[in-house]
Design an enzyme around this catalytic site. Structure first.
Site, PDB file in Angstrom:
ATOM      1  CG  ASP A 130       1.470 -11.934   1.179  1.00 61.73           C
ATOM      2  OD1 ASP A 130       0.728 -11.151   0.521  1.00 61.73           O
ATOM      3  OD2 ASP A 130       1.926 -12.062   2.312  1.00 61.73           O
ATOM      4  CB  ILE A 131       6.413 -11.961   3.403  1.00 63.02           C
ATOM      5  CG1 ILE A 131       7.708 -12.056   4.215  1.00 63.02           C
ATOM      6  CG2 ILE A 131       5.480 -10.729   4.285  1.00 63.02           C
ATOM      7  CD1 ILE A 131       8.641 -10.898   4.496  1.00 63.02           C
ATOM      8  CG  ASN A 152      -7.274  -6.543   0.299  1.00 62.07           C
ATOM      9  OD1 ASN A 152      -8.306  -7.221  -0.033  1.00 62.07           O
ATOM     10  ND2 ASN A 152      -6.312  -7.352   0.737  1.00 62.07           N
ATOM     11  CD  GLN A 188      -4.248  -0.298  -1.193  1.00 61.67           C
ATOM     12  OE1 GLN A 188      -5.414   0.108  -1.384  1.00 61.67           O
ATOM     13  NE2 GLN A 188      -3.320  -0.135  -2.034  1.00 61.67           N
ATOM     14  CB  SER A 189      -1.328  -3.302   4.642  1.00 59.13           C
ATOM     15  OG  SER A 189      -0.841  -4.182   4.075  1.00 59.13           O
ATOM     16  CG  HIS A 243      -0.761  -5.551  -3.696  1.00 60.57           C
ATOM     17  ND1 HIS A 243      -0.896  -4.378  -3.145  1.00 60.57           N
ATOM     18  CD2 HIS A 243      -1.448  -6.332  -2.723  1.00 60.57           C
ATOM     19  CE1 HIS A 243      -1.192  -4.348  -2.023  1.00 60.57           C
ATOM     20  NE2 HIS A 243      -1.925  -5.471  -1.563  1.00 60.57           N
ATOM     21  CG  HIS A 255      -3.685 -10.381  -1.781  1.00 56.96           C
ATOM     22  ND1 HIS A 255      -3.031 -10.455  -0.824  1.00 56.96           N
ATOM     23  CD2 HIS A 255      -4.098  -8.754  -1.680  1.00 56.96           C
ATOM     24  CE1 HIS A 255      -2.605  -9.345  -0.142  1.00 56.96           C
ATOM     25  NE2 HIS A 255      -3.427  -8.500  -0.846  1.00 56.96           N
TER      26      HIS A 255
HETATM   27  P1  AMP Z   1      -2.791  -5.610   1.593  1.00 59.61           P
HETATM   28  O1  AMP Z   1      -2.850  -5.710   2.861  1.00 59.61           O
HETATM   29  O2  AMP Z   1      -3.808  -6.005   0.675  1.00 59.61           O
HETATM   30  O3  AMP Z   1      -1.941  -4.052   0.929  1.00 59.61           O
HETATM   31  O4  AMP Z   1      -1.441  -6.493   1.128  1.00 59.61           O
HETATM   32  C1  AMP Z   1      -0.081  -6.261   1.289  1.00 59.61           C
HETATM   33  C2  AMP Z   1       0.440  -7.680   1.217  1.00 59.61           C
HETATM   34  O5  AMP Z   1       1.694  -7.452   1.418  1.00 59.61           O
HETATM   35  C3  AMP Z   1       0.168  -8.495   2.789  1.00 59.61           C
HETATM   36  O6  AMP Z   1      -0.457  -9.601   2.477  1.00 59.61           O
HETATM   37  C4  AMP Z   1       1.733  -8.671   3.347  1.00 59.61           C
HETATM   38  O7  AMP Z   1       1.586  -9.791   3.919  1.00 59.61           O
HETATM   39  C5  AMP Z   1       2.537  -8.544   2.083  1.00 59.61           C
HETATM   40  N1  AMP Z   1       3.954  -8.148   2.162  1.00 59.61           N
HETATM   41  C6  AMP Z   1       4.336  -7.245   2.995  1.00 59.61           C
HETATM   42  N2  AMP Z   1       5.671  -7.006   2.992  1.00 59.61           N
HETATM   43  C7  AMP Z   1       6.130  -7.950   1.983  1.00 59.61           C
HETATM   44  C8  AMP Z   1       7.236  -8.563   1.569  1.00 59.61           C
HETATM   45  N3  AMP Z   1       8.357  -8.056   1.977  1.00 59.61           N
HETATM   46  N4  AMP Z   1       7.408  -9.625   0.749  1.00 59.61           N
HETATM   47  C9  AMP Z   1       6.354 -10.221   0.414  1.00 59.61           C
HETATM   48  N5  AMP Z   1       5.085  -9.738   0.922  1.00 59.61           N
HETATM   49  C10 AMP Z   1       4.911  -8.831   1.532  1.00 59.61           C
END
Ligand code: AMP
Length: 126
Positions: free
Chosen positions: A34-35, A91, A98-99, A104, A106
């Site tokens: 995760d970034i 999430n 969820q974003s 996915h 975690h």
């Molecule tokens: P969620 O909020 O559960 O949808 O998680 C999305 C996750 O994706 C978050 O923890 C972000 O930090 C992660 N994320 C977003 N862009 C990237 C990326 N380019 N590489 C790795 N992780 C990412």
């Protein structure tokens, strides 16, 4: 046929169009760091097939769901938290924040975590 959505961030990581620190991949799933990690170890496990969220996982996706769980176990071994313990979180939707709408898990660990996540809040039973 494996389906990728052109405007999906995680589909673009699968295709190699956006860089990621990939720790494991096979024909069905990809796992990458995760970034913005929330724990010392924080890996995202995604299916190669675009599925928006757990709400969109259908009966035909049974194998994919299994592959994601197996990948979580394999990744936990690779990153060295199999014995110390870890958590797998999906999430889903607004309340869970969820974003990214490519399903996915975690995989988080590398530290002692608390449970329940919101101690002190009243529980609601159906
Ligand atoms: P969620 O909020 O559960 O949808 O998680 C999305 C996750 O994706 C978050 O923890 C972000 O930090 C992660 N994320 C977003 N862009 C990237 C990326 N380019 N590489 C790795 N992780 C990412």
């Amino acid at each position: 046929m494996i389906y990728q959505k052109p405007d999906c961030l995680f589909c673009r990581i699968i295709l190699g169009e956006i860089p990621a620190k990939i720790v494991y991949r096979n024909d069905h799933v990809v796992a990458f760091r995760d970034i913005t990690p929330v724990a010392p170890q924080h890996i995202l496990i995604i299916p190669v097939k675009h599925i928006s969220s757990l709400n969109d996982l259908g009966p035909a996706d049974e194998m994919i769901a299994g592959h994601m769980l197996l990948a979580a176990r394999i990744v936990a071994e690779i990153i060295g938290i199999r014995e110390s313990g870890y958590r797998l979180v999906f999430n889903t939707g607004a309340d869970a924040m969820q974003s990214v709408f490519h399903i996915h898990g975690h995989l988080i660990g590398g530290t002692q975590m608390g449970w329940p996540p919101f101690p002190g809040l009243p529980t609601v039973h159906a």
